[in-house]
Design an enzyme around this catalytic site. Structure first.
Site, PDB file in Angstrom:
ATOM      1  N   HIS A  48      -9.113 -13.055 -14.495  1.00 38.06           N
ATOM      2  CA  HIS A  48      -8.150 -12.484 -15.439  1.00 38.06           C
ATOM      3  C   HIS A  48      -8.181 -13.316 -16.710  1.00 38.06           C
ATOM      4  O   HIS A  48      -7.770 -14.480 -16.707  1.00 38.06           O
ATOM      5  CB  HIS A  48      -6.749 -12.506 -14.812  1.00 38.06           C
ATOM      6  CG  HIS A  48      -5.687 -11.896 -15.676  1.00 38.06           C
ATOM      7  ND1 HIS A  48      -4.366 -11.846 -15.300  1.00 38.06           N
ATOM      8  CD2 HIS A  48      -5.734 -11.306 -16.913  1.00 38.06           C
ATOM      9  CE1 HIS A  48      -3.648 -11.266 -16.245  1.00 38.06           C
ATOM     10  NE2 HIS A  48      -4.457 -10.935 -17.239  1.00 38.06           N
ATOM     11  N   GLU A  75     -10.067  -8.534 -14.910  1.00 41.84           N
ATOM     12  CA  GLU A  75      -8.684  -8.143 -15.148  1.00 41.84           C
ATOM     13  C   GLU A  75      -8.310  -8.429 -16.595  1.00 41.84           C
ATOM     14  O   GLU A  75      -8.627  -9.496 -17.123  1.00 41.84           O
ATOM     15  CB  GLU A  75      -7.737  -8.902 -14.215  1.00 41.84           C
ATOM     16  CG  GLU A  75      -7.896  -8.544 -12.751  1.00 41.84           C
ATOM     17  CD  GLU A  75      -6.885  -9.245 -11.874  1.00 41.84           C
ATOM     18  OE1 GLU A  75      -6.670  -8.774 -10.746  1.00 41.84           O
ATOM     19  OE2 GLU A  75      -6.312 -10.277 -12.301  1.00 41.84           O
ATOM     20  N   HIS A 196      -2.144  -9.352  -4.324  1.00 46.47           N
ATOM     21  CA  HIS A 196      -1.099 -10.165  -4.937  1.00 46.47           C
ATOM     22  C   HIS A 196      -0.209 -10.770  -3.850  1.00 46.47           C
ATOM     23  O   HIS A 196       0.437 -10.059  -3.098  1.00 46.47           O
ATOM     24  CB  HIS A 196      -0.226  -9.402  -5.934  1.00 46.47           C
ATOM     25  CG  HIS A 196       0.507 -10.339  -6.859  1.00 46.47           C
ATOM     26  ND1 HIS A 196      -0.099 -10.925  -7.949  1.00 46.47           N
ATOM     27  CD2 HIS A 196       1.765 -10.826  -6.834  1.00 46.47           C
ATOM     28  CE1 HIS A 196       0.765 -11.707  -8.569  1.00 46.47           C
ATOM     29  NE2 HIS A 196       1.907 -11.673  -7.894  1.00 46.47           N
TER      30      HIS A 196
END
Length: 246
Positions: A48, A75, A196
């Site tokens: 990310h 991401e 997550h």
């Protein structure tokens, strides 16, 4: 992007970079972690690139794109800066995520239903350069249906509420919410990933949900790797999810 016949493990290496950035050193190298993860059975590497660059840097992304043997799941927030960067590097897979500067980690799913025009524009723009886009969303039928409408071929369901649940009743409710989201997503013709907050003690119940294509896991792997090494941490997680998915 096609549905896998077996559950896949995406390894997020952001927090290897977090440790590096804490001292502004050149180590530990997230690229080495990615290569070790691949050797240990990772099916893909997730990174990310945040607006504040708190962990992964542009250089990491460029190096990973050149050296990975599996695939990179990039991401990014839905910003002009990130869209332009994606157009420059053209990763095969992109996951659009919500992002705020103050959060410790991604706190919820993308509100696709509340900004369909903006998300559709981003999905179409990325599709034009050959990127397959997934949307990181809550396990909510409204958001899943909106994801289908904007043209995303895949979604990643946010499992944070399940991971944060405290009582057995709450855990069961949140797990069912994820399972229902998977079923609804599949019925919409979407590829469904999840992630997550998943770790070695809560991942099996999610991995056992039929139809999940891939689980993306990072923080727990990096934490466990401090004690057992990165390859061993990845191999252990891969074995857990594969066994649970049978």
């Amino acid at each position: 992007m096609t549905q896998s016949t077996r559950i896949l493990l995406g390894v997020n290496i952001d927090h290897v970079a977090t440790l590096r950035q804490a001292r502004g050193t050149r180590y530990p190298d997230p690229v080495k972690a990615a290569l070790d993860a691949e050797e240990a059975g990772a099916d893909g590497i997730t990174v990310h690139l945040r607006e504040d660059r708190r962990h992964i840097q542009e250089r990491d992304v460029l190096l990973l794109k050149d050296v990975l043997q599996t695939r990179m799941n990039f991401e990014m927030g839905v910003t002009e800066e990130m869209l332009a960067f994606a157009e420059r590097i053209r990763p095969a897979h992109i996951c659009l995520v919500p992002e705020t500067r103050q959060e410790l980690t991604t706190e919820g799913g993308l509100d696709v239903a509340g900004q369909e025009a903006r998300i559709r524009s981003a999905v179409e723009r990325l599709a034009k350069i050959g990127c397959e886009v997934s949307l990181f969303i809550d396990a909510d039928e409204r958001q899943i249906a909106a994801s289908k409408r904007v043209g995303a071929p895949a979604i990643e369901l946010h499992t944070g509420r399940y991971a944060d649940a405290q009582t057995p009743t709450e855990v069961a409710e949140e797990l069912q919410r994820v399972a229902d989201g998977v079923a609804f997503g599949l019925a919409q013709g979407l590829i469904v990933n999840a992630g997550h907050g998943l770790h070695y003690h809560n991942v099996e119940a999610v991995a056992a949900i039929k139809g999940i294509n891939e689980l993306n896991i990072g923080h727990a792997l990096v934490a466990h790797a401090l004690f057992v090494g990165f390859k061993a941490a990845v191999a252990e997680m891969k074995a857990l999810i594969v066994a649970a998915a049978r």
